[in-house]
Motif scaffolding. Structure first.
Motif, short mmCIF file in Angstrom:
data_model
loop_
_atom_site.label_atom_id
_atom_site.label_comp_id
_atom_site.label_asym_id
_atom_site.label_seq_id
_atom_site.Cartn_x
_atom_site.Cartn_y
_atom_site.Cartn_z
N SER A 131 12.87 -1.62 0.64
CA SER A 131 13.31 -2.82 -0.07
C SER A 131 12.13 -3.74 -0.39
CB SER A 131 14.35 -3.56 0.77
OG SER A 131 14.78 -4.72 0.11
N SER A 132 11.20 -3.88 0.55
CA SER A 132 10.03 -4.73 0.31
C SER A 132 9.16 -4.17 -0.80
CB SER A 132 9.20 -4.88 1.59
OG SER A 132 9.92 -5.62 2.55
N PHE A 133 8.93 -2.86 -0.78
CA PHE A 133 8.14 -2.23 -1.84
C PHE A 133 8.83 -2.39 -3.20
CE2 PHE A 133 5.86 1.16 0.99
CZ PHE A 133 4.96 0.20 1.42
N ALA A 134 10.13 -2.16 -3.25
CA ALA A 134 10.87 -2.27 -4.51
C ALA A 134 10.82 -3.71 -5.04
CB ALA A 134 12.32 -1.82 -4.32
N ASP A 135 10.97 -4.68 -4.15
CA ASP A 135 10.94 -6.08 -4.59
C ASP A 135 9.54 -6.46 -5.07
OD1 ASP A 135 12.50 -8.54 -4.88
OD2 ASP A 135 11.12 -9.36 -3.39
N TRP A 136 8.51 -5.98 -4.40
CA TRP A 136 7.13 -6.23 -4.83
C TRP A 136 6.91 -5.62 -6.22
CZ3 TRP A 136 3.12 -9.18 -3.51
CH2 TRP A 136 1.91 -8.93 -4.15
N ASP A 137 7.31 -4.38 -6.40
CA ASP A 137 7.13 -3.70 -7.69
C ASP A 137 7.82 -4.46 -8.81
OD1 ASP A 137 5.67 -1.72 -6.38
OD2 ASP A 137 7.35 -0.28 -6.35
N ARG A 138 9.03 -4.94 -8.55
CA ARG A 138 9.78 -5.72 -9.54
C ARG A 138 9.03 -7.00 -9.89
NH1 ARG A 138 11.77 -10.22 -9.25
NH2 ARG A 138 11.64 -10.28 -6.98
N ALA A 139 8.60 -7.73 -8.87
CA ALA A 139 7.91 -9.01 -9.10
C ALA A 139 6.58 -8.79 -9.82
CB ALA A 139 7.70 -9.73 -7.77
N ALA A 140 5.84 -7.75 -9.43
CA ALA A 140 4.55 -7.46 -10.07
C ALA A 140 4.74 -7.09 -11.53
CB ALA A 140 3.82 -6.35 -9.32
N GLN A 141 5.75 -6.29 -11.81
CA GLN A 141 6.03 -5.89 -13.19
C GLN A 141 6.45 -7.10 -14.03
OE1 GLN A 141 9.05 -2.88 -13.60
NE2 GLN A 141 8.62 -2.57 -15.76
N ASN A 142 7.23 -7.99 -13.44
CA ASN A 142 7.71 -9.17 -14.17
C ASN A 142 6.59 -10.08 -14.66
OD1 ASN A 142 10.39 -8.45 -13.94
ND2 ASN A 142 10.87 -9.90 -12.33
N ILE A 143 5.48 -10.16 -13.91
CA ILE A 143 4.40 -11.03 -14.36
C ILE A 143 3.18 -10.26 -14.86
CG2 ILE A 143 5.12 -12.90 -12.84
CD1 ILE A 143 2.43 -12.31 -11.33
N GLY A 144 3.31 -8.94 -14.93
CA GLY A 144 2.22 -8.14 -15.46
C GLY A 144 1.03 -8.00 -14.54
N LEU A 145 1.28 -7.88 -13.25
CA LEU A 145 0.20 -7.63 -12.30
C LEU A 145 -0.08 -6.13 -12.30
CD1 LEU A 145 -1.76 -8.62 -10.09
CD2 LEU A 145 0.10 -8.29 -8.44
N ASN A 146 -1.12 -5.74 -13.01
CA ASN A 146 -1.47 -4.33 -13.15
C ASN A 146 -2.79 -4.06 -12.46
OD1 ASN A 146 0.81 -3.66 -14.79
ND2 ASN A 146 -0.21 -4.70 -16.49
N VAL A 147 -2.73 -3.92 -11.14
CA VAL A 147 -3.91 -3.67 -10.33
C VAL A 147 -3.63 -2.40 -9.53
CG1 VAL A 147 -5.31 -4.59 -8.42
CG2 VAL A 147 -4.41 -6.13 -10.16
N PRO A 148 -4.63 -1.51 -9.37
CA PRO A 148 -4.40 -0.33 -8.52
C PRO A 148 -3.86 -0.77 -7.16
CG PRO A 148 -6.53 -0.17 -9.61
CD PRO A 148 -5.99 -1.55 -9.91
N THR A 149 -2.78 -0.11 -6.75
CA THR A 149 -2.09 -0.51 -5.53
C THR A 149 -1.84 0.70 -4.65
OG1 THR A 149 -1.02 -2.35 -6.69
CG2 THR A 149 0.00 -1.64 -4.64
N SER A 150 -2.16 0.55 -3.37
CA SER A 150 -1.86 1.58 -2.37
C SER A 150 -0.75 1.06 -1.48
CB SER A 150 -3.09 1.88 -1.51
OG SER A 150 -4.15 2.34 -2.31
N LYS A 151 0.14 1.95 -1.11
CA LYS A 151 1.23 1.59 -0.21
C LYS A 151 1.06 2.37 1.09
CE LYS A 151 4.47 0.65 -3.93
NZ LYS A 151 5.73 1.03 -4.62
N ILE A 152 0.95 1.63 2.17
CA ILE A 152 0.86 2.27 3.48
C ILE A 152 2.27 2.39 4.01
CG2 ILE A 152 0.01 2.05 5.84
CD1 ILE A 152 -2.41 0.58 4.68
N CYS A 153 2.65 3.61 4.27
CA CYS A 153 4.02 3.86 4.71
C CYS A 153 4.01 4.62 6.02
CB CYS A 153 4.75 4.67 3.64
SG CYS A 153 6.40 5.13 4.16
N CYS A 154 4.84 4.24 6.87
CA CYS A 154 5.17 5.04 8.04
C CYS A 154 4.02 5.17 9.02
CB CYS A 154 5.66 6.42 7.60
SG CYS A 154 6.95 6.33 6.34
N PHE A 155 3.22 4.11 9.17
CA PHE A 155 2.09 4.17 10.09
C PHE A 155 2.49 4.45 11.53
CE2 PHE A 155 3.17 -0.33 9.93
CZ PHE A 155 3.15 -0.70 11.27
N PRO A 156 3.72 4.14 11.98
CA PRO A 156 4.03 4.44 13.38
C PRO A 156 3.99 5.93 13.73
CG PRO A 156 5.52 2.79 12.55
CD PRO A 156 4.75 3.31 11.37
N ILE A 157 3.96 6.81 12.73
CA ILE A 157 3.87 8.24 13.04
C ILE A 157 2.45 8.77 12.83
CG2 ILE A 157 6.31 8.70 12.58
CD1 ILE A 157 5.46 9.89 9.87
#
Length: 182
Positions: A131-157
């Motif tokens: 949900s956090s990633f999806a909300d970030w993607d929506r907000a970034a797209q809405n204002i045209g934030l086009n910067v290379p982005t890495s998503k760290i997922c599942c670090f507990p494993i």
């Protein structure tokens, strides 16, 4: 960007925080209109009990302050280890302020070369990290934030993360056994 759930910053914010939580389609998968009504119902019904709980811990959630401390420590550590780069850590909360819409604007004004999204949730779930990633993607797209982005997922494993926790647990167990044998 450090992501966390968020929490009310005063007792008046409890009900709108709960509404934001239960109005998330990742949490309640109903058509928008029905989800809105159900979120209104749940947040109204739970607000009094939740306010009572928050009043016992200082009238607010400590999560923003604690996450800001983590952000500051991480920023200081990264800057200490790499003096040639300029690191800036931002905090984004999913269901209360500062939320993605505001943080995305601040990040765009900062104009980074690269963005790393790091959820602080202890596990992956569509209702937290997803949900956090999806909300970030929506907000970034809405204002045209086009910067290379890495998503760290599942670090507990991650094996390094697991090994570090196992070492800490072993140290605690050794200490506990030592105390027990005295």
């Amino acid at each position: 960007i450090l992501f966390n759930l968020g929490g009310p910053d005063d007792l008046k914010a409890v009900k709108p925080f709960l509404f934001n939580l239960f109005n998330d389609p990742a949490i309640i998968q109903l058509p928008k209109f029905l989800r809105f009504l159900l979120a209104k119902f749940i947040s109204t019904r739970r607000a009094k009990k939740a306010r009572n709980i928050y009043s016992k811990i200082g009238g607010k959630s400590p999560i923003l302050e604690l996450t800001n401390l983590q952000a500051k420590a991480l920023e200081e550590q990264l800057s200490y280890q790499d003096k040639t780069s300029n690191y800036k850590i931002f905090v984004s909360m999913r269901y209360w302020h500062p939320m993605s819409d505001t943080v995305v604007k601040n990040v765009k004004n900062y104009a980074p070369d690269h963005i790393i999204l790091l959820p602080l949730y202890p596990q992956f779930s569509n209702t937290t990290t997803g949900s956090s990633f999806a909300d970030w993607d929506r907000a970034a797209q809405n204002i045209g934030l086009n910067v290379p982005t890495s998503k760290i997922c599942c670090f507990p494993i991650d094996l390094g993360f697991v090994a570090a926790h196992a070492k800490l647990i072993k140290n605690c167990l050794s200490y506990w056994k030592l105390l027990k044998n005295k």
